[in-house]
Design a protein around this motif. Structure first.
Motif, PDB file in Angstrom:
ATOM      1  N   MET A  32     -69.287 -12.874  22.695  1.00  0.00           N
ATOM      2  CA  MET A  32     -68.912 -13.107  24.176  1.00  0.00           C
ATOM      3  C   MET A  32     -69.593 -12.217  25.089  1.00  0.00           C
ATOM      4  SD  MET A  32     -67.234 -15.802  23.568  1.00  0.00           S
ATOM      5  CE  MET A  32     -65.836 -16.480  22.562  1.00  0.00           C
ATOM      6  N   ASP A  33     -69.658 -11.062  24.845  1.00  0.00           N
ATOM      7  CA  ASP A  33     -70.165  -9.831  25.766  1.00  0.00           C
ATOM      8  C   ASP A  33     -71.475 -10.143  25.968  1.00  0.00           C
ATOM      9  OD1 ASP A  33     -70.112  -7.804  27.672  1.00  0.00           O
ATOM     10  OD2 ASP A  33     -70.532  -6.331  26.132  1.00  0.00           O
ATOM     11  N   GLY A  34     -72.302 -10.122  24.754  1.00  0.00           N
ATOM     12  CA  GLY A  34     -73.646 -10.416  24.770  1.00  0.00           C
ATOM     13  C   GLY A  34     -74.204 -11.741  25.493  1.00  0.00           C
ATOM     14  N   LEU A  35     -73.479 -12.761  25.280  1.00  0.00           N
ATOM     15  CA  LEU A  35     -73.850 -14.030  26.022  1.00  0.00           C
ATOM     16  C   LEU A  35     -73.635 -14.001  27.546  1.00  0.00           C
ATOM     17  CD1 LEU A  35     -74.860 -16.936  25.762  1.00  0.00           C
ATOM     18  CD2 LEU A  35     -72.554 -17.475  24.871  1.00  0.00           C
ATOM     19  N   VAL A  36     -72.323 -13.581  27.816  1.00  0.00           N
ATOM     20  CA  VAL A  36     -72.041 -13.608  29.226  1.00  0.00           C
ATOM     21  C   VAL A  36     -72.908 -12.474  29.970  1.00  0.00           C
ATOM     22  CG1 VAL A  36     -70.200 -13.081  30.871  1.00  0.00           C
ATOM     23  CG2 VAL A  36     -69.779 -14.393  28.870  1.00  0.00           C
ATOM     24  N   SER A  37     -72.982 -11.324  29.442  1.00  0.00           N
ATOM     25  CA  SER A  37     -73.529 -10.131  30.133  1.00  0.00           C
ATOM     26  C   SER A  37     -74.934 -10.474  30.281  1.00  0.00           C
ATOM     27  CB  SER A  37     -73.383  -8.795  29.458  1.00  0.00           C
ATOM     28  OG  SER A  37     -73.866  -8.734  28.212  1.00  0.00           O
ATOM     29  N   ASN A  38     -75.750 -11.021  29.194  1.00  0.00           N
ATOM     30  CA  ASN A  38     -77.277 -10.961  29.275  1.00  0.00           C
ATOM     31  C   ASN A  38     -77.564 -12.306  29.983  1.00  0.00           C
ATOM     32  OD1 ASN A  38     -79.492  -9.665  28.346  1.00  0.00           O
ATOM     33  ND2 ASN A  38     -79.974 -11.251  26.912  1.00  0.00           N
ATOM     34  N   PHE A  39     -76.600 -13.343  30.126  1.00  0.00           N
ATOM     35  CA  PHE A  39     -77.108 -14.532  30.898  1.00  0.00           C
ATOM     36  C   PHE A  39     -76.809 -14.307  32.396  1.00  0.00           C
ATOM     37  CE2 PHE A  39     -75.432 -18.656  32.575  1.00  0.00           C
ATOM     38  CZ  PHE A  39     -76.588 -19.076  33.209  1.00  0.00           C
ATOM     39  N   ALA A  40     -75.665 -13.431  32.565  1.00  0.00           N
ATOM     40  CA  ALA A  40     -75.447 -13.062  33.980  1.00  0.00           C
ATOM     41  C   ALA A  40     -76.825 -12.038  34.722  1.00  0.00           C
ATOM     42  CB  ALA A  40     -74.314 -12.024  34.112  1.00  0.00           C
ATOM     43  N   LEU A  41     -77.393 -11.228  33.372  1.00  0.00           N
ATOM     44  CA  LEU A  41     -78.422 -10.451  33.925  1.00  0.00           C
ATOM     45  C   LEU A  41     -79.677 -11.257  34.251  1.00  0.00           C
ATOM     46  CD1 LEU A  41     -80.024  -7.504  34.066  1.00  0.00           C
ATOM     47  CD2 LEU A  41     -80.284  -7.716  31.684  1.00  0.00           C
ATOM     48  N   ILE A  42     -79.769 -12.241  33.463  1.00  0.00           N
ATOM     49  CA  ILE A  42     -80.988 -12.941  33.507  1.00  0.00           C
ATOM     50  C   ILE A  42     -80.873 -13.873  34.953  1.00  0.00           C
ATOM     51  CG2 ILE A  42     -82.122 -15.111  32.589  1.00  0.00           C
ATOM     52  CD1 ILE A  42     -81.708 -14.125  29.843  1.00  0.00           C
ATOM     53  N   ALA A  43     -79.551 -14.408  35.119  1.00  0.00           N
ATOM     54  CA  ALA A  43     -79.504 -14.968  36.381  1.00  0.00           C
ATOM     55  C   ALA A  43     -79.594 -14.217  37.637  1.00  0.00           C
ATOM     56  CB  ALA A  43     -77.957 -15.784  36.433  1.00  0.00           C
ATOM     57  N   GLY A  44     -79.226 -13.051  37.533  1.00  0.00           N
ATOM     58  CA  GLY A  44     -79.312 -12.251  38.620  1.00  0.00           C
ATOM     59  C   GLY A  44     -80.926 -11.836  38.861  1.00  0.00           C
ATOM     60  N   VAL A  45     -81.507 -11.607  37.969  1.00  0.00           N
ATOM     61  CA  VAL A  45     -83.139 -11.428  38.118  1.00  0.00           C
ATOM     62  C   VAL A  45     -83.703 -12.700  38.499  1.00  0.00           C
ATOM     63  CG1 VAL A  45     -85.260 -10.654  36.936  1.00  0.00           C
ATOM     64  CG2 VAL A  45     -82.920  -9.588  36.503  1.00  0.00           C
ATOM     65  N   ALA A  46     -83.559 -13.569  37.944  1.00  0.00           N
ATOM     66  CA  ALA A  46     -84.061 -15.018  38.433  1.00  0.00           C
ATOM     67  C   ALA A  46     -83.631 -15.248  39.729  1.00  0.00           C
ATOM     68  CB  ALA A  46     -83.441 -16.040  37.418  1.00  0.00           C
ATOM     69  N   GLY A  47     -82.427 -14.951  40.093  1.00  0.00           N
ATOM     70  CA  GLY A  47     -81.992 -15.213  41.513  1.00  0.00           C
ATOM     71  C   GLY A  47     -82.844 -14.443  42.554  1.00  0.00           C
ATOM     72  N   GLY A  48     -83.242 -13.245  42.158  1.00  0.00           N
ATOM     73  CA  GLY A  48     -84.200 -12.660  43.037  1.00  0.00           C
ATOM     74  C   GLY A  48     -85.749 -12.917  43.088  1.00  0.00           C
ATOM     75  N   GLN A  49     -85.911 -14.334  42.592  1.00  0.00           N
ATOM     76  CA  GLN A  49     -87.254 -14.971  42.722  1.00  0.00           C
ATOM     77  C   GLN A  49     -88.480 -14.088  41.767  1.00  0.00           C
ATOM     78  OE1 GLN A  49     -87.660 -18.051  43.964  1.00  0.00           O
ATOM     79  NE2 GLN A  49     -85.470 -17.610  44.535  1.00  0.00           N
ATOM     80  N   ALA A  50     -87.840 -13.671  40.504  1.00  0.00           N
ATOM     81  CA  ALA A  50     -88.614 -12.841  39.793  1.00  0.00           C
ATOM     82  C   ALA A  50     -89.541 -13.845  38.984  1.00  0.00           C
ATOM     83  CB  ALA A  50     -88.027 -11.914  38.632  1.00  0.00           C
ATOM     84  N   SER A  51     -90.865 -13.376  38.312  1.00  0.00           N
ATOM     85  CA  SER A  51     -91.564 -14.225  37.593  1.00  0.00           C
ATOM     86  C   SER A  51     -90.917 -14.189  36.158  1.00  0.00           C
ATOM     87  CB  SER A  51     -92.945 -13.787  37.262  1.00  0.00           C
ATOM     88  OG  SER A  51     -92.898 -12.206  36.621  1.00  0.00           O
ATOM     89  N   ARG A  52     -91.415 -15.335  35.639  1.00  0.00           N
ATOM     90  CA  ARG A  52     -90.888 -15.609  33.978  1.00  0.00           C
ATOM     91  C   ARG A  52     -90.778 -14.272  33.044  1.00  0.00           C
ATOM     92  NH1 ARG A  52     -93.858 -16.387  29.487  1.00  0.00           N
ATOM     93  NH2 ARG A  52     -92.594 -17.420  27.574  1.00  0.00           N
TER      94      ARG A  52
END
Length: 239
Positions: A32-52
């Motif tokens: 649960m922690d891996g899925l939630v935390s890493n998805f949240a991390l990816i979402a935060g970085v993607a929200g900052g308009q970062a590249s793929r």
């Protein structure tokens, strides 16, 4: 006349699942922690308009760092708990050697507190105290809530946590590994994983599958939405 002829139901033996082992909690929590935390991390970085490439790097780094951190934390936590229990068991062993009569009376008092009459409690305590190892096991279980020789394994807890965190954290990264350049494919995979994981966990609890799945999905979505908003805010402000 047999018991069936007298209308007496025969005894039905049943087995319980292991609720004291050291693998279930870290495995469930890790996934649960891996899925939630890493998805949240990816979402935060993607929200900052970062590249793929940046999002992918962040996701893989989060997977590795989180898995090793979870494993180390679980190992130290479970090892410390087991060492404390072993120390207290050794104290009880010494008390049984030095003050056997007092310990036998103490054990009889435990049975009396549970509703056994004094004579029966004293006799049960006397019989159990004839075998030092049996007496130690009963005292440890009654006074400490643990069983000597059956303590949780730190290695098992750490391994379960490492593998389950890695599996959970890998799900939202997979779309980027396969070439996705936007957050939506990762969000769909993560949402399915969150719901599926919550529903799966409900199979070993008393909760309905839809309740477990929906609860986990809502928590994960809330975490991702917040971090996406933070990432978007920081990316927009140029900090």
């Amino acid at each position: 006349m047999t018991d069936a002829g007298r209308g007496v139901q025969p005894e039905r033996h049943h087995r319980h699942r292991d609720v004291t082992g050291g693998w279930l909690r870290p495995a469930v929590f890790g996934a649960m922690d891996g899925l939630v935390s890493n998805f949240a991390l990816i979402a935060g970085v993607a929200g900052g308009q970062a590249s793929r490439q940046v999002v992918l790097l962040a996701g893989l780094a989060g997977l590795a760092a989180g898995a090793f951190s979870m494993a180390a934390g679980e190992y130290i936590s479970v090892a410390s708990q087991s060492e404390l229990a072993e120390a207290e068991i050794e104290v009880e062993r010494m008390e049984l050697t030095r003050h056997p009569v007092a310990e036998e009376q103490e054990l009889a008092g435990v049975f009396e507190a549970r509703g056994v009459d004094p004579e029966t409690a004293a006799e049960v305590a006397r019989q159990l105290s004839r075998d030092p190892e049996e007496a130690l096991e009963v005292h440890a279980r009654e006074e400490l809530g643990v069983t000597p020789g059956d303590l949780p394994s730190p290695v098992l807890a750490a391994g379960s946590s490492f593998l389950s965190f890695g599996a959970g954290a890998l799900l939202p990264v997979l779309p980027y590994v396969l070439g996705a350049s936007s957050l939506w494919p990762a969000a769909v995979v993560a949402a399915l994983g969150l719901f599926g994981a919550g529903a799966l966990v409900s199979r070993i609890t008393a909760r309905p599958w839809w309740f477990g799945g929906t609860r986990q999905l809502l928590f994960g979505a809330a975490a991702a939405a917040i971090t996406y908003g933070v990432g978007a805010l920081i990316g927009t402000s140029g900090l």
